[in-house]
Scaffold this motif. Structure first.
Motif, PDB file in Angstrom:
ATOM      1  N   LEU A  47       1.245  -1.040  -0.080  1.00 26.77           N
ATOM      2  CA  LEU A  47       0.424   0.156   0.031  1.00 26.77           C
ATOM      3  C   LEU A  47       0.592   1.078   0.369  1.00 26.77           C
ATOM      4  CD1 LEU A  47      -2.571  -1.093   2.591  1.00 26.77           C
ATOM      5  CD2 LEU A  47      -3.392  -0.786   0.069  1.00 26.77           C
ATOM      6  N   HIS A  48       1.775   1.185   1.311  1.00 30.77           N
ATOM      7  CA  HIS A  48       2.985   2.621   0.912  1.00 30.77           C
ATOM      8  C   HIS A  48       3.897   2.380  -0.371  1.00 30.77           C
ATOM      9  CE1 HIS A  48       6.386   4.469   3.657  1.00 30.77           C
ATOM     10  NE2 HIS A  48       5.506   5.232   2.231  1.00 30.77           N
ATOM     11  N   HIS A  49       3.967   1.832  -0.846  1.00 32.84           N
ATOM     12  CA  HIS A  49       5.126   1.456  -2.409  1.00 32.84           C
ATOM     13  C   HIS A  49       3.563   2.460  -3.956  1.00 32.84           C
ATOM     14  CE1 HIS A  49       6.058   0.742  -6.101  1.00 32.84           C
ATOM     15  NE2 HIS A  49       4.785   0.088  -6.972  1.00 32.84           N
ATOM     16  N   ALA A  50       2.368   1.628  -3.488  1.00 35.41           N
ATOM     17  CA  ALA A  50       1.600   2.428  -4.337  1.00 35.41           C
ATOM     18  C   ALA A  50       1.265   3.626  -3.612  1.00 35.41           C
ATOM     19  CB  ALA A  50      -0.422   1.280  -3.646  1.00 35.41           C
ATOM     20  N   TYR A  51       1.029   4.110  -2.809  1.00 37.98           N
ATOM     21  CA  TYR A  51       0.455   5.428  -2.538  1.00 37.98           C
ATOM     22  C   TYR A  51       1.705   6.525  -2.522  1.00 37.98           C
ATOM     23  CZ  TYR A  51       1.280  10.086   0.004  1.00 37.98           C
ATOM     24  OH  TYR A  51       1.419  11.503   0.777  1.00 37.98           O
ATOM     25  N   LEU A  52       3.453   6.053  -2.988  1.00 38.41           N
ATOM     26  CA  LEU A  52       4.036   7.256  -2.874  1.00 38.41           C
ATOM     27  C   LEU A  52       4.205   6.711  -4.371  1.00 38.41           C
ATOM     28  CD1 LEU A  52       6.851   5.620  -0.742  1.00 38.41           C
ATOM     29  CD2 LEU A  52       5.889   7.510  -0.486  1.00 38.41           C
ATOM     30  N   MET A  53       3.780   5.946  -4.995  1.00 34.75           N
ATOM     31  CA  MET A  53       4.538   6.011  -6.629  1.00 34.75           C
ATOM     32  C   MET A  53       3.249   7.241  -7.631  1.00 34.75           C
ATOM     33  SD  MET A  53       6.658   4.138  -7.431  1.00 34.75           S
ATOM     34  CE  MET A  53       7.093   5.422  -5.718  1.00 34.75           C
ATOM     35  N   ASP A  54       1.873   7.056  -6.821  1.00 32.44           N
ATOM     36  CA  ASP A  54       0.904   7.915  -6.784  1.00 32.44           C
ATOM     37  C   ASP A  54       1.517   9.603  -6.867  1.00 32.44           C
ATOM     38  OD1 ASP A  54      -1.502   5.722  -7.578  1.00 32.44           O
ATOM     39  OD2 ASP A  54      -2.033   6.547  -5.784  1.00 32.44           O
ATOM     40  N   THR A  55       1.972  10.048  -5.414  1.00 33.51           N
ATOM     41  CA  THR A  55       2.522  10.913  -5.069  1.00 33.51           C
ATOM     42  C   THR A  55       3.790  11.250  -6.306  1.00 33.51           C
ATOM     43  OG1 THR A  55       2.387  10.822  -2.886  1.00 33.51           O
ATOM     44  CG2 THR A  55       3.614  12.677  -3.058  1.00 33.51           C
ATOM     45  N   VAL A  56       3.828  10.398  -6.734  1.00 32.32           N
ATOM     46  CA  VAL A  56       5.491  10.774  -7.766  1.00 32.32           C
ATOM     47  C   VAL A  56       4.825  11.074  -8.693  1.00 32.32           C
ATOM     48  CG1 VAL A  56       7.432  10.045  -9.086  1.00 32.32           C
ATOM     49  CG2 VAL A  56       7.500   9.583  -6.738  1.00 32.32           C
ATOM     50  N   TYR A 136      -3.126  -3.052 -10.709  1.00 31.24           N
ATOM     51  CA  TYR A 136      -1.838  -4.165 -10.145  1.00 31.24           C
ATOM     52  C   TYR A 136      -1.497  -4.556  -8.401  1.00 31.24           C
ATOM     53  CZ  TYR A 136       2.629  -6.622 -10.743  1.00 31.24           C
ATOM     54  OH  TYR A 136       3.686  -6.765 -10.710  1.00 31.24           O
ATOM     55  N   HIS A 137      -1.670  -3.724  -7.922  1.00 26.54           N
ATOM     56  CA  HIS A 137      -0.982  -3.471  -6.283  1.00 26.54           C
ATOM     57  C   HIS A 137      -2.268  -4.128  -5.576  1.00 26.54           C
ATOM     58  CE1 HIS A 137       3.122  -3.268  -7.276  1.00 26.54           C
ATOM     59  NE2 HIS A 137       3.193  -2.686  -7.610  1.00 26.54           N
ATOM     60  N   ARG A 138      -3.406  -3.634  -5.481  1.00 26.34           N
ATOM     61  CA  ARG A 138      -4.864  -4.064  -5.492  1.00 26.34           C
ATOM     62  C   ARG A 138      -4.780  -5.629  -5.545  1.00 26.34           C
ATOM     63  NH1 ARG A 138      -6.829   0.218  -7.084  1.00 26.34           N
ATOM     64  NH2 ARG A 138      -8.067  -0.605  -8.254  1.00 26.34           N
ATOM     65  N   GLY A 139      -4.226  -5.532  -6.400  1.00 27.93           N
ATOM     66  CA  GLY A 139      -4.347  -7.525  -6.292  1.00 27.93           C
ATOM     67  C   GLY A 139      -3.760  -8.218  -5.737  1.00 27.93           C
ATOM     68  N   HIS A 140      -2.149  -7.538  -6.222  1.00 29.09           N
ATOM     69  CA  HIS A 140      -1.139  -8.285  -4.730  1.00 29.09           C
ATOM     70  C   HIS A 140      -1.848  -8.681  -3.571  1.00 29.09           C
ATOM     71  CE1 HIS A 140       2.093  -7.079  -7.362  1.00 29.09           C
ATOM     72  NE2 HIS A 140       1.769  -8.161  -7.736  1.00 29.09           N
ATOM     73  N   ILE A 141      -2.319  -7.296  -2.897  1.00 28.15           N
ATOM     74  CA  ILE A 141      -3.011  -7.655  -1.374  1.00 28.15           C
ATOM     75  C   ILE A 141      -4.343  -8.074  -1.358  1.00 28.15           C
ATOM     76  CG2 ILE A 141      -4.063  -5.666  -0.025  1.00 28.15           C
ATOM     77  CD1 ILE A 141      -2.399  -3.468  -0.587  1.00 28.15           C
ATOM     78  N   ALA A 142      -5.400  -8.049  -2.563  1.00 25.54           N
ATOM     79  CA  ALA A 142      -6.211  -9.522  -2.766  1.00 25.54           C
ATOM     80  C   ALA A 142      -4.968 -11.203  -1.566  1.00 25.54           C
ATOM     81  CB  ALA A 142      -6.929  -9.489  -3.551  1.00 25.54           C
ATOM     82  N   GLY A 143      -4.540 -11.240  -3.072  1.00 33.17           N
ATOM     83  CA  GLY A 143      -3.737 -12.352  -3.138  1.00 33.17           C
ATOM     84  C   GLY A 143      -3.643 -12.827  -1.428  1.00 33.17           C
ATOM     85  N   MET A 144      -2.600 -11.730  -0.966  1.00 35.56           N
ATOM     86  CA  MET A 144      -1.958 -11.832   0.190  1.00 35.56           C
ATOM     87  C   MET A 144      -3.470 -12.056   1.059  1.00 35.56           C
ATOM     88  SD  MET A 144       1.491  -8.956   0.877  1.00 35.56           S
ATOM     89  CE  MET A 144       0.444  -8.457  -0.297  1.00 35.56           C
ATOM     90  N   MET A 145      -4.521 -11.291   1.146  1.00 31.56           N
ATOM     91  CA  MET A 145      -5.942 -11.416   2.109  1.00 31.56           C
ATOM     92  C   MET A 145      -6.431 -13.198   2.388  1.00 31.56           C
ATOM     93  SD  MET A 145      -7.537  -7.890   1.864  1.00 31.56           S
ATOM     94  CE  MET A 145      -8.765  -8.044   3.153  1.00 31.56           C
TER      95      MET A 145
END
Length: 165
Positions: A47-56, A136-145
């Motif tokens: 989540l942190h990565h996704a947020y940081l890249m949004d910011t970039v 893409y990263h929400r998909g990673h998170i769904a898999g981890m969930m």
């Protein structure tokens, strides 16, 4: 019109992020930070990565500097703090898409990648990349969930379109 599609996609991103954060708030904190065999190591770091890249990308669109030096974030803030920041950047993208007129869609933005290489993309391509990257990263998170025994929320585009599109 392409700008209408970008607006819809930014609203979809905002909606889907709110759903995933709401589901994650129900999980124990140790599940969020549990080390996993995935690129960023945990749900919270992803989540942190996704947020940081949004910011970039926001900074690239604004033509302003950012302080991000790595795509692999360390020392992620709490889920609650990260959610506040994500809500803010998602609202920025919704507002940006609302203000982006067709004459600016193909406007090319030059930028430096975090690794130092030069790049350039049109404004519409940057916005679509931000939407796709987060999906893409929400998909990673769904898999981890699922791996943790928790059911992720449905964040599919057709569900958003049915309910809000």
């Amino acid at each position: 019109m392409p700008e209408n599609y970008l607006r819809k996609m930014c609203r979809y991103k905002q909606w889907a992020n709110e759903k995933i954060y709401a589901a994650l708030k129900a999980l124990p904190a140790d599940i969020l930070t549990m080390e996993r065999k995935i690129v960023f190591g945990s749900m919270l770091a992803t989540l942190h990565h996704a947020y940081l890249m949004d910011t970039v990308w926001k900074c690239h669109l604004e033509g302003s500097p950012h302080a991000v030096t790595s795509r692999d974030p360390k020392n992620s803030p709490s889920l609650e703090v990260l959610f506040i920041h994500q809500v803010e950047v998602d609202a920025w993208f919704v507002n940006y898409a609302e203000s982006l007129h067709s004459d600016l869609l193909e406007d090319v933005v030059a930028f430096d990648f975090i690794g130092g290489e030069r790049g350039s993309m049109s404004r519409q391509d940057i916005v679509m990349h931000v939407v796709n990257h987060t999906t893409y990263h929400r998909g990673h998170i769904a898999g981890m969930m699922y791996e943790s025994g928790a059911a992720p929320p449905t964040t599919d585009l057709p569900v958003f379109l049915r309910d809000y599109g």
